[in-house]
Design a protein around this motif. Structure first.
Motif, PDB file in Angstrom:
ATOM      1  N   PRO A   1       0.819  -1.222   0.000  1.00 14.04           N
ATOM      2  CA  PRO A   1       0.000   0.000   0.000  1.00 14.04           C
ATOM      3  C   PRO A   1       0.850   1.269   0.000  1.00 14.04           C
ATOM      4  O   PRO A   1       1.981   1.274   0.501  1.00 14.04           O
ATOM      5  N   ARG A   2       0.263   2.327  -0.552  1.00 19.78           N
ATOM      6  CA  ARG A   2       0.996   3.585  -0.714  1.00 19.78           C
ATOM      7  C   ARG A   2       1.444   4.181   0.623  1.00 19.78           C
ATOM      8  O   ARG A   2       2.603   4.596   0.764  1.00 19.78           O
ATOM      9  N   GLU A   3       0.564   4.235   1.589  1.00 21.75           N
ATOM     10  CA  GLU A   3       0.865   4.956   2.827  1.00 21.75           C
ATOM     11  C   GLU A   3       2.066   4.390   3.585  1.00 21.75           C
ATOM     12  O   GLU A   3       2.923   5.153   4.037  1.00 21.75           O
ATOM     13  N   PRO A   4       2.178   3.063   3.761  1.00 27.31           N
ATOM     14  CA  PRO A   4       3.384   2.545   4.425  1.00 27.31           C
ATOM     15  C   PRO A   4       4.666   2.879   3.673  1.00 27.31           C
ATOM     16  O   PRO A   4       5.700   3.144   4.291  1.00 27.31           O
ATOM     17  N   LYS A   5       4.604   2.868   2.349  1.00 30.65           N
ATOM     18  CA  LYS A   5       5.785   3.244   1.563  1.00 30.65           C
ATOM     19  C   LYS A   5       6.201   4.684   1.853  1.00 30.65           C
ATOM     20  O   LYS A   5       7.375   4.983   2.080  1.00 30.65           O
ATOM     21  N   LEU A   6       5.221   5.574   1.834  1.00 30.82           N
ATOM     22  CA  LEU A   6       5.525   6.985   2.051  1.00 30.82           C
ATOM     23  C   LEU A   6       6.057   7.216   3.462  1.00 30.82           C
ATOM     24  O   LEU A   6       6.986   8.011   3.662  1.00 30.82           O
ATOM     25  N   ALA A   7       5.477   6.525   4.425  1.00 34.13           N
ATOM     26  CA  ALA A   7       5.958   6.665   5.803  1.00 34.13           C
ATOM     27  C   ALA A   7       7.396   6.194   5.921  1.00 34.13           C
ATOM     28  O   ALA A   7       8.218   6.814   6.627  1.00 34.13           O
ATOM     29  N   LEU A   8       7.726   5.130   5.229  1.00 30.90           N
ATOM     30  CA  LEU A   8       9.097   4.618   5.251  1.00 30.90           C
ATOM     31  C   LEU A   8      10.063   5.611   4.609  1.00 30.90           C
ATOM     32  O   LEU A   8      11.134   5.911   5.170  1.00 30.90           O
ATOM     33  N   LEU A   9       9.701   6.141   3.459  1.00 28.81           N
ATOM     34  CA  LEU A   9      10.555   7.124   2.791  1.00 28.81           C
ATOM     35  C   LEU A   9      10.709   8.382   3.632  1.00 28.81           C
ATOM     36  O   LEU A   9      11.797   8.966   3.697  1.00 28.81           O
TER      37      LEU A   9
END
Length: 270
Positions: free
Chosen positions: A147-155
């Motif tokens: 999912p998009r949100e976990p990716k963005l949080a990681l970045l």
């Protein structure tokens, strides 16, 4: 893009340039909003089909785009999307890809207006290398099923305090991996940034960190060879025993000691 899609993309990018007008803040907001529109259209196949239907009048498609986005994004974002809706596209995906390119162009224009464009180019390269060198991180960022949100949080956790806002926004969008691998998408964004100043991008591998004077001489030499300004992406590689390896637009100029030793070894071996 080629043919009819390329002509439409040109008009969309012209709308971006008209909208940004050297204002870094509005350009950055425009880029982020265009990325949001891309996300919406990626999940709305029926809307894409209507907006790219050659049998539908351009005015009707523009009106639909305006009604869908009303009160959700700024007026200049709607103007750019309407420019896309007015155009003719070889495929529905071309329109969405064009809007993504427009978002990149807006963020690049924002950095250019701030005088930080070269820094953003360097940050994109270094962040891309950091991600690619970590197999687990690369797997997460490149996985379309995540999912998009976990990716963005990681970045955000990894890069938010280390890069400029435009760089982080571009990393976020690259993680959508819409048109290829994360590395490929990020490389395309970097090319757009370099094209803003009509610069070449040179990948330079050296055995040690170069000083300012050495960097300036190298930059001048490559610019003189190709007749254009150049942005250097430097990789310190201990396996380079001496000299440098420079790659520009697929052309590799290898001046390393290791390559010369290998050539000598081959000559001696007959």
């Amino acid at each position: 893009m080629r043919g009819i899609s390329a002509a439409s993309l040109k008009e969309v990018l012209a709308a971006v340039e008209s909208a940004v007008s050297g204002d870094s803040g509005s350009a950055a907001r425009l880029g982020a909003e265009l990325f949001s529109v891309v996300g919406v259209l990626d999940g709305a196949a029926s809307l894409r089909r209507v907006l790219t239907d050659p049998s539908t009048e351009a005015e009707a498609k523009q009106g639909l785009a305006g009604s869908v986005l009303a009160d959700k994004v700024a007026d200049d974002t709607i103007t750019v999307v309407k420019a896309a809706a007015k155009g003719r596209w070889a495929a529905g995906r071309d329109l969405v890809d064009g809007l993504e390119t427009a978002g990149v162009a807006a963020l690049v224009a924002s950095a250019d207006a701030e005088g930080t464009l070269e820094a953003v180019e360097t940050e994109l390269f270094e962040a891309g290398r950091a991600i690619s060198s970590d197999p687990e991180l690369r797997a997460v960022v490149s996985d379309r099923s995540v999912p998009r949100e976990p990716k963005l949080a990681l970045l955000d956790r990894l890069f938010e305090s280390k890069v400029r806002p435009q760089t982080l926004e571009l990393l976020h969008q690259a993680a959508a991996v819409r048109t290829g691998s994360f590395e490929r998408v990020l490389a395309g964004f970097s090319e757009t940034a370099a094209a803003r100043r009509d610069r070449l991008v040179a990948l330079v591998r050296v055995a040690y960190e170069l000083g300012d004077e050495e960097l300036q001489r190298l930059t001048s030499a490559i610019a003189a060879k190709y007749g254009r300004d150049v942005h250097l992406n430097i990789v310190v590689d201990p396996s380079v025993l001496g000299g440098i390896v420079v790659s520009v637009e697929g052309e590799v100029v290898d001046g390393t000691m290791s390559s010369r030793l290998e050539a000598a070894r081959r000559r001696l071996a007959g």
